[in-house]
Design a protein around this motif. Sequence first.
Motif, mmCIF file in Angstrom:
data_model
loop_
_atom_site.group_PDB
_atom_site.id
_atom_site.type_symbol
_atom_site.label_atom_id
_atom_site.label_comp_id
_atom_site.label_asym_id
_atom_site.label_seq_id
_atom_site.Cartn_x
_atom_site.Cartn_y
_atom_site.Cartn_z
ATOM 1 N N LEU A 1 0.816 -1.214 0.000
ATOM 2 C CA LEU A 1 0.000 0.000 0.000
ATOM 3 C C LEU A 1 0.851 1.267 0.000
ATOM 4 C CD1 LEU A 1 -1.945 -2.210 1.769
ATOM 5 C CD2 LEU A 1 -3.398 -0.199 1.639
ATOM 6 N N PHE A 2 1.848 1.320 0.849
ATOM 7 C CA PHE A 2 2.624 2.550 1.001
ATOM 8 C C PHE A 2 3.425 2.895 -0.257
ATOM 9 C CE2 PHE A 2 2.973 2.117 5.938
ATOM 10 C CZ PHE A 2 1.617 2.350 6.031
ATOM 11 N N MET A 3 3.764 1.887 -1.070
ATOM 12 C CA MET A 3 4.532 2.149 -2.287
ATOM 13 C C MET A 3 3.653 2.405 -3.508
ATOM 14 S SD MET A 3 7.756 2.264 -1.729
ATOM 15 C CE MET A 3 8.524 1.905 -3.303
ATOM 16 N N ALA A 4 2.344 2.247 -3.369
ATOM 17 C CA ALA A 4 1.434 2.426 -4.507
ATOM 18 C C ALA A 4 1.073 3.896 -4.701
ATOM 19 C CB ALA A 4 0.172 1.599 -4.299
ATOM 20 N N THR A 5 0.739 4.238 -5.931
ATOM 21 C CA THR A 5 0.369 5.609 -6.279
ATOM 22 C C THR A 5 -1.098 5.674 -6.706
ATOM 23 O OG1 THR A 5 1.171 5.230 -8.533
ATOM 24 C CG2 THR A 5 2.698 6.257 -6.996
ATOM 25 N N THR A 6 -1.722 6.816 -6.489
ATOM 26 C CA THR A 6 -3.118 7.004 -6.891
ATOM 27 C C THR A 6 -3.286 6.682 -8.373
ATOM 28 O OG1 THR A 6 -3.501 8.685 -5.201
ATOM 29 C CG2 THR A 6 -4.981 8.696 -7.107
ATOM 30 N N THR A 7 -4.318 5.893 -8.673
ATOM 31 C CA THR A 7 -4.530 5.423 -10.044
ATOM 32 C C THR A 7 -5.989 5.606 -10.446
ATOM 33 O OG1 THR A 7 -2.788 3.744 -9.778
ATOM 34 C CG2 THR A 7 -4.370 3.420 -11.583
ATOM 35 N N THR A 8 -6.191 6.182 -11.623
ATOM 36 C CA THR A 8 -7.524 6.256 -12.223
ATOM 37 C C THR A 8 -7.550 5.339 -13.430
ATOM 38 O OG1 THR A 8 -7.889 8.528 -11.473
ATOM 39 C CG2 THR A 8 -9.240 7.753 -13.309
ATOM 40 N N GLY A 9 -8.577 4.488 -13.487
ATOM 41 C CA GLY A 9 -8.604 3.474 -14.523
ATOM 42 C C GLY A 9 -9.911 3.409 -15.270
ATOM 43 N N VAL A 10 -10.314 2.193 -15.600
ATOM 44 C CA VAL A 10 -11.483 1.952 -16.427
ATOM 45 C C VAL A 10 -12.734 2.567 -15.788
ATOM 46 C CG1 VAL A 10 -12.005 -0.295 -15.364
ATOM 47 C CG2 VAL A 10 -12.658 0.129 -17.748
ATOM 48 N N HIS A 11 -13.624 3.114 -16.619
ATOM 49 C CA HIS A 11 -14.881 3.739 -16.179
ATOM 50 C C HIS A 11 -14.643 4.918 -15.228
ATOM 51 C CE1 HIS A 11 -16.599 0.305 -18.105
ATOM 52 N NE2 HIS A 11 -16.268 -0.543 -17.151
ATOM 53 N N GLY A 12 -13.432 5.470 -15.224
ATOM 54 C CA GLY A 12 -13.128 6.602 -14.359
ATOM 55 C C GLY A 12 -12.943 6.259 -12.895
ATOM 56 N N HIS A 13 -12.886 4.964 -12.571
ATOM 57 C CA HIS A 13 -12.677 4.565 -11.172
ATOM 58 C C HIS A 13 -11.304 5.019 -10.685
ATOM 59 C CE1 HIS A 13 -15.633 0.955 -11.777
ATOM 60 N NE2 HIS A 13 -16.257 2.123 -11.646
ATOM 61 N N THR A 14 -11.263 5.515 -9.448
ATOM 62 C CA THR A 14 -10.004 5.966 -8.859
ATOM 63 C C THR A 14 -9.743 5.238 -7.556
ATOM 64 O OG1 THR A 14 -10.161 8.170 -9.846
ATOM 65 C CG2 THR A 14 -8.732 7.943 -7.914
ATOM 66 N N SER A 15 -8.521 4.811 -7.384
ATOM 67 C CA SER A 15 -8.066 4.211 -6.124
ATOM 68 C C SER A 15 -6.944 5.090 -5.592
ATOM 69 C CB SER A 15 -7.574 2.781 -6.368
ATOM 70 O OG SER A 15 -7.311 2.129 -5.157
ATOM 71 N N HIS A 16 -7.124 5.593 -4.369
ATOM 72 C CA HIS A 16 -6.214 6.596 -3.811
ATOM 73 C C HIS A 16 -5.052 5.964 -3.054
ATOM 74 C CE1 HIS A 16 -8.809 10.108 -4.647
ATOM 75 N NE2 HIS A 16 -9.801 9.243 -4.479
ATOM 76 N N ALA A 17 -3.882 6.570 -3.208
ATOM 77 C CA ALA A 17 -2.722 6.166 -2.429
ATOM 78 C C ALA A 17 -2.904 6.549 -0.969
ATOM 79 C CB ALA A 17 -1.461 6.819 -2.987
ATOM 80 N N VAL A 18 -2.301 5.792 -0.076
ATOM 81 C CA VAL A 18 -2.312 6.142 1.344
ATOM 82 C C VAL A 18 -1.581 7.474 1.528
ATOM 83 C CG1 VAL A 18 -1.519 5.485 3.647
ATOM 84 C CG2 VAL A 18 -2.362 3.723 2.062
ATOM 85 N N PRO A 19 -2.229 8.484 2.126
ATOM 86 C CA PRO A 19 -1.567 9.779 2.339
ATOM 87 C C PRO A 19 -0.718 9.757 3.611
ATOM 88 C CG PRO A 19 -3.870 9.898 3.023
ATOM 89 C CD PRO A 19 -3.649 8.499 2.527
ATOM 90 N N TYR A 20 0.576 9.797 3.453
ATOM 91 C CA TYR A 20 1.472 9.702 4.598
ATOM 92 C C TYR A 20 1.227 10.782 5.641
ATOM 93 C CZ TYR A 20 4.193 6.798 1.349
ATOM 94 O OH TYR A 20 4.602 5.855 0.455
ATOM 95 N N ASP A 21 0.929 11.997 5.170
ATOM 96 C CA ASP A 21 0.812 13.117 6.100
ATOM 97 C C ASP A 21 -0.386 13.002 7.026
ATOM 98 O OD1 ASP A 21 -0.980 13.443 3.990
ATOM 99 O OD2 ASP A 21 -0.827 15.630 3.983
ATOM 100 N N ARG A 22 -1.283 12.072 6.758
ATOM 101 C CA ARG A 22 -2.460 11.912 7.614
ATOM 102 C C ARG A 22 -2.411 10.641 8.460
ATOM 103 N NH1 ARG A 22 -6.505 15.421 6.399
ATOM 104 N NH2 ARG A 22 -8.030 14.075 7.438
ATOM 105 N N LEU A 23 -1.306 9.911 8.355
ATOM 106 C CA LEU A 23 -1.222 8.645 9.100
ATOM 107 C C LEU A 23 -0.978 8.859 10.594
ATOM 108 C CD1 LEU A 23 0.901 6.333 6.744
ATOM 109 C CD2 LEU A 23 -1.549 6.178 7.242
ATOM 110 N N GLY A 24 -0.336 9.944 10.950
ATOM 111 C CA GLY A 24 -0.046 10.202 12.357
ATOM 112 C C GLY A 24 1.011 9.263 12.905
ATOM 113 N N ILE A 25 1.984 8.884 12.047
ATOM 114 C CA ILE A 25 3.050 7.987 12.507
ATOM 115 C C ILE A 25 4.397 8.680 12.415
ATOM 116 C CG2 ILE A 25 1.848 5.869 11.915
ATOM 117 C CD1 ILE A 25 3.349 5.796 9.289
#
Length: 329
Positions: A305-329
């Motif tokens: 998950l942490f190495m993946a990038t936000t991707t928009t694909g077929v039918h305009g579906h989008t899968s968002h990358a985990v935002p590090y700045d909001r993890l609180g770690i």
Amino acid sequence: MTGRSRARALGVLVGPLPTGPLNAITDVEGVLVGHTTIDDGAGLHTGVTAIVPRPMRALPAAVHTGNGYGKLVGSTQVDELGVLESPIVLTGTLSVFRAADAVLTYLMELHPGGLSFNPLVGETNDGFLSDIRRRPITERHVLDALEGASGGLPAEGCAGAGTGTTALGFKAGIGTSSRLQVVEGVPVTVGVLVQANFGGVLTVRGVAMPVEELVPGAGRVEPPGNSCMIVVATDAPLDARQLGRLARRAIFAMGRVGASYSHGSGDYAIAFSTASRSPVLPDAALDPVFAAVMDAVEEALLNSLFMATTTTGVHGHTSHAVPYDRLGI
């Protein structure tokens, strides 16, 4: 992958055990990984990942099915004989059969006198981001992954068979990790590679991090056909029965990162040993190996998950990358 970081680089340390030099499945000597990535920037986000033991010979192995909603070609013969006779190839669901035929070509060229072969090919459904009905994987894509396999640090996130996958509400993909142990005076390396594409709520060090909170307005993404493929390699001297015990622990470790183990999830673990020495370790000595598997799988899943990038694909579906700045770690 510019700007993306592995879990350890973000300060997320899983367990007390040391990792191998690469913190990857390729830390197990003789285990190589190759990718072929298909990404047209529009409707195709898929690929092939090959795990190739070298030299290619019969190796003790086992498969554990956490939930059998999937297509793992060749698994029953591994169960029956306790032996891996093929590289392990991962791809998208509707391409698994073409991939198996391509592995057959590879094995026939490797063993010109052979009359029977057992390709082992697994999959997850990347149809949320990729047009799987186009079945874009060709023999050449599979052969390129097999022939290009190397012992370096494998690409993670949106690479190979992880190009179009989503897990725990976020963009995921390929992840890898390793652990070192000493068992009965024997140095042992355990390496893991995952293709993550399953449902649930991302959990990091016991803290739930729902996508709805980390990416406001994104909404939960639960693609149909959620699945996870886990490959465990070790140089520990183990037999097929003991490797089955390792494979079960690999599936258990999915729960640490928040897996839902849903009805439509094909969750499989394949474990094999490259050891040429004997005798096998006694069962009573396996607890440290179990711990290494659990920790390596957890970290590999986070890396996917942490190495993946936000991707928009077929039918305009989008899968968002985990935002590090909001993890609180």
